[in-house]
Write a protein that holds these residues in place. Structure first.
Motif, short mmCIF file in Angstrom:
data_model
loop_
_atom_site.label_atom_id
_atom_site.label_comp_id
_atom_site.label_asym_id
_atom_site.label_seq_id
_atom_site.Cartn_x
_atom_site.Cartn_y
_atom_site.Cartn_z
N ASN A 107 0.97 -1.08 0.15
CA ASN A 107 0.04 -0.43 -0.14
C ASN A 107 1.05 0.94 0.31
OD1 ASN A 107 0.85 -0.28 2.50
ND2 ASN A 107 -0.84 0.39 3.59
N TRP A 108 1.62 1.36 -0.36
CA TRP A 108 3.14 2.03 -0.92
C TRP A 108 3.77 2.71 -1.31
CZ3 TRP A 108 4.26 -2.29 1.74
CH2 TRP A 108 5.76 -2.58 1.59
N ARG A 109 4.25 3.53 -2.21
CA ARG A 109 5.29 3.83 -3.71
C ARG A 109 6.25 4.85 -3.64
NH1 ARG A 109 0.28 5.26 -7.82
NH2 ARG A 109 -0.85 2.64 -7.18
N VAL A 110 7.75 4.37 -3.95
CA VAL A 110 8.27 5.15 -3.21
C VAL A 110 8.73 6.35 -4.45
CG1 VAL A 110 10.69 5.07 -2.68
CG2 VAL A 110 9.43 3.14 -2.53
N TYR A 111 9.18 7.52 -4.07
CA TYR A 111 9.32 8.82 -4.78
C TYR A 111 10.69 9.97 -4.23
CZ TYR A 111 4.73 7.87 -5.56
OH TYR A 111 3.32 7.02 -5.58
#
Length: 124
Positions: A107-111
């Protein structure tokens, strides 16, 4: 006894630019002291204020390479991951890892912010 965390400070080459990015992302305001141009803060959002400090010779982390490790990253709770990703990218973020596409159920994305610091947008 420590009363509270006053700020989280990130090194960067351009503290004003990075403060503007996070102010836009978080809905805060840039607080700069013309007498102290090496240090800029973002206030006015829920949570601990962020600060940005000019570092001569700053080299951004290289995700996920450990030769230039991230050292820290920030996590932000969001309600709509797709909408907040679109907003973050429009402000100058770049995608480092579409975690939800490679890890079922993530439930996360990395930027990366414009200075290369990793941060995550997380559906709470």
């Amino acid at each position: 006894m420590i009363r509270k965390l006053q700020a989280v400070a990130l090194d960067c080459a351009d503290p004003v630019r990075l403060a503007e990015f996070y102010a836009g992302l978080l809905g805060g305001r840039v607080v700069a002291d013309p007498e102290e141009p090496q240090w800029v803060e973002v206030h006015g959002f829920e949570g601990t204020p962020l600060a940005f400090q000019r570092a001569d010779g700053y080299r951004p982390p290289a995700w996920p390479d450990q030769e230039r490790p991230q050292q820290l990253h920030l996590d932000f709770d969001v309600d709509d991951l797709d909408a907040e990703e679109e907003r973050a990218l429009a402000l100058g973020a770049t995608v480092l890892e579409r975690t939800d596409q490679i890890r079922p159920g993530a439930n996360w994305r990395v930027y990366a912010d414009p200075a290369g610091h990793p941060f995550c947008l997380c559906v709470h």
